[in-house]
Design a protein around this motif. Structure first.
Motif, short mmCIF file in Angstrom:
data_model
loop_
_atom_site.label_atom_id
_atom_site.label_comp_id
_atom_site.label_asym_id
_atom_site.label_seq_id
_atom_site.Cartn_x
_atom_site.Cartn_y
_atom_site.Cartn_z
N GLY A 190 0.78 -1.23 0.12
CA GLY A 190 -0.04 -0.01 0.09
C GLY A 190 0.82 1.37 0.02
N GLU A 191 1.81 1.30 1.03
CA GLU A 191 2.51 2.54 1.26
C GLU A 191 3.61 2.63 -0.14
OE1 GLU A 191 2.17 5.26 3.45
OE2 GLU A 191 0.16 4.15 4.04
N GLY A 192 4.04 1.46 -0.45
CA GLY A 192 4.89 1.46 -1.62
C GLY A 192 4.22 1.68 -2.94
N GLY A 193 2.91 2.15 -3.00
CA GLY A 193 2.43 2.73 -4.28
C GLY A 193 1.18 1.77 -4.98
N VAL A 194 0.82 1.14 -3.86
CA VAL A 194 -0.45 0.00 -4.43
C VAL A 194 0.26 -0.85 -5.38
CG1 VAL A 194 -2.89 -0.23 -5.03
CG2 VAL A 194 -2.09 1.84 -3.81
N ILE A 195 1.30 -1.84 -4.99
CA ILE A 195 1.97 -2.80 -5.91
C ILE A 195 1.30 -4.20 -5.68
CG2 ILE A 195 4.16 -3.55 -6.95
CD1 ILE A 195 5.39 -0.89 -5.93
N PRO A 196 0.48 -4.75 -6.33
CA PRO A 196 -0.11 -6.21 -6.00
C PRO A 196 1.19 -7.14 -6.06
CG PRO A 196 -1.58 -5.05 -7.54
CD PRO A 196 -0.17 -4.22 -7.42
N LEU A 337 0.35 8.61 -12.32
CA LEU A 337 0.01 10.04 -13.10
C LEU A 337 1.06 10.23 -14.15
CD1 LEU A 337 -0.24 11.87 -9.89
CD2 LEU A 337 -2.16 11.49 -11.38
N GLY A 338 2.36 9.45 -14.08
CA GLY A 338 3.16 9.90 -15.14
C GLY A 338 4.21 10.86 -14.84
N ARG A 339 3.84 11.70 -13.90
CA ARG A 339 4.58 12.90 -13.54
C ARG A 339 4.37 13.25 -12.02
NH1 ARG A 339 3.47 17.92 -15.33
NH2 ARG A 339 1.24 17.62 -15.75
N ASP A 340 5.55 13.87 -11.31
CA ASP A 340 5.20 14.03 -9.95
C ASP A 340 4.38 15.28 -9.57
OD1 ASP A 340 7.10 11.93 -9.94
OD2 ASP A 340 8.82 13.23 -9.30
N ILE A 341 3.20 15.10 -9.97
CA ILE A 341 2.19 16.05 -9.52
C ILE A 341 1.13 15.71 -8.43
CG2 ILE A 341 2.34 17.20 -11.94
CD1 ILE A 341 -0.14 15.63 -12.51
N GLY A 342 1.34 14.56 -7.80
CA GLY A 342 0.50 14.05 -6.79
C GLY A 342 0.20 14.98 -5.61
N PRO A 343 1.36 15.32 -5.01
CA PRO A 343 1.19 16.26 -3.85
C PRO A 343 0.25 17.59 -4.21
CG PRO A 343 3.39 15.56 -3.74
CD PRO A 343 2.68 14.92 -5.06
N SER A 361 -1.37 10.95 -1.85
CA SER A 361 -0.15 10.70 -2.68
C SER A 361 1.07 9.93 -1.94
CB SER A 361 0.04 11.87 -3.46
OG SER A 361 1.25 11.89 -4.43
N PRO A 362 0.97 8.58 -1.83
CA PRO A 362 2.06 7.98 -1.33
C PRO A 362 3.36 8.20 -2.22
CG PRO A 362 0.84 6.41 -2.14
CD PRO A 362 0.08 7.52 -2.40
N ARG A 363 3.31 8.12 -3.30
CA ARG A 363 4.55 8.61 -4.28
C ARG A 363 4.30 9.74 -5.21
NH1 ARG A 363 8.28 4.09 -4.56
NH2 ARG A 363 8.25 2.98 -2.46
N PRO A 364 5.07 10.51 -5.50
CA PRO A 364 4.95 11.82 -6.21
C PRO A 364 4.04 11.77 -7.26
CG PRO A 364 7.22 12.06 -5.18
CD PRO A 364 6.70 10.45 -4.95
#
Length: 395
Positions: A190-196, A337-343, A361-364
């Motif tokens: 989860g915190e790693g970026g929702v990687i199953p 998103l493909g770009r660091d616009i999460g925050p 946004s756990p990753r940018p």
């Protein structure tokens, strides 16, 4: 009451918080001190599985508070026993220890595995975990986690947690030694970026751990209790682990967690494990109400349907804005998103008017969605439209 009138300076700084105070929550919505409403796709980081102020939880709290709140974990109490029975009847596990947080449950899993290793594998103690994993904020669970920077923040770490690569069985096998007692992983990071973890990898991991006579521990603090569309995420792969931890959703918002194991692994002896509030009837009564709701015939199929609806809506945004994609299981999903616009999106969403939107946004370059499991299809559509407006400005 204005924000300036709240004595927030009395709180330790452990995160950057916006200048608002939430005073009420109902279902998928929260309200701040100014009366502004926010559509909540965080739900306490996948905690409020039935949404805010779920009536079934309120009823359980009120009824139990009139009976007995905490007789001490030195004694049995009725809600504790009933919830343990419900969990074992609906999983592959035989024994339950109740705790107050996911980190505490994971700490207990580490202790249980090491005790089993001392009794059955000549003192083997190492537990293989994974890069980008997250298992909690105690010293041991931080050491077990594969989060960047956590190896130095409270150094020295607790030893015994070599890191493998998720979905790479060879990387796990390469780390196994005579000192290895277990492998521990989140079925979805989860915190790693929702990687199953893939179904194939989970099956390979179970086969490998059985062949090597080491334990398989699934950390289902975030993925368990219906979040991924099955009661527990390990069930998606058709395997049976030795140990499982639960937190977050099991209490639906109250502090409750659980450590479960098979009979063969349950080797704690009196004095090995405990806790002042562990298994108290007030929290376990709520947990029983929550789990009973999740087990109603139409509930989990509804989670799958809502998860598919959210996935479809996110894929439509990907097509419209040229985003990288989406991933996840059930109602634990991420938009790449493909770009660091999460925050920036998180902040802009919260400041929307007249109604805000709460995102994570756990990753940018990624947004994570953890709505209530009973969120409406209309609320998913409403979130999508709000996000679409933001992407037009930022993507």
């Amino acid at each position: 009451m204005a924000f300036a009138d709240y004595p927030v300076h009395t709180l330790m700084t452990i995160t950057t918080r916006p200048d608002l105070v939430f005073v009420e929550g109902q279902g998928s919505w929260m309200t701040d001190q100014n009366g502004k409403r926010y559509l909540d796709f965080l739900q306490g980081w996948a905690v409020n599985c039935l949404g805010h102020s779920a009536p079934v939880m309120i009823d359980a709290l009120n009824a139990q508070a009139r009976k007995i709140i905490n007789p001490s974990p030195a004694f049995y109490n009725e809600p504790m026993v009933k919830l343990a029975e419900l969990l074992t009847q609906n999983s592959c596990f035989d024994k339950v220890f109740f705790a107050n947080s996911g980190a505490e449950a994971n700490e207990g899993a580490i202790k249980l595995a090491r005790k089993w290793g001392r009794k059955n594998k000549s003192g083997a103690y190492q537990i293989i975990t994974f890069d980008h994993s997250f298992h909690g904020r105690t010293l041991a669970t931080m050491s077990a986690s594969g989060k960047a920077g956590w190896d130095t923040i409270f150094a020295p770490q607790v030893p015994g947690f070599p890191k493998a690569i998720l979905n790479d069985i060879a990387s796990v096998e390469a780390l196994i030694t005579d000192e290895t007692v277990a492998v521990m992983l989140e079925p979805v990071q989860g915190e790693g970026g929702v990687i199953p973890a893939t179904r194939e990898f989970m099956q390979q991991l179970r086969a490998l751990t059985k062949a090597k006579n080491i334990l398989l521990i699934v950390d289902e603090v975030q993925t368990g209790c219906g979040r991924c569309g099955s009661l527990f995420a390990y069930q998606l792969s058709g395997i049976q682990p030795d140990i499982m931890t639960l937190g977050k959703g099991i209490g639906g918002g109250v502090p409750l967690a659980a450590l479960l194991s098979t009979e063969a692994v349950a080797c704690f002896e009196p004095g090995d494990q405990g806790g002042t509030y562990n298994g108290n009837p007030l929290m376990t009564a709520v947990g029983h109400a929550v789990m009973s709701t999740l087990l109603e015939p139409e509930f989990l199929p509804g989670v799958l349907a809502r998860g598919e609806h959210l996935r479809t809506r996110m894929l439509a945004l990907c097509s419209e804005f040229g985003l990288e994609g989406e991933r996840g299981e059930g109602l634990l999903r991420a938009l790449q998103l493909g770009r660091d616009i999460g925050p920036q999106l998180v902040e802009a969403a919260r400041e929307l008017n007249p109604q805000g939107l709460l995102l994570n946004s756990p990753r940018p370059a990624l947004l994570r969605f953890m709505p209530a499991l009973n969120i409406s299809f209309e609320e998913i559509d409403e979130m999508t439209e709000m996000l679409r407006g933001l992407l037009k400005k930022h993507a």
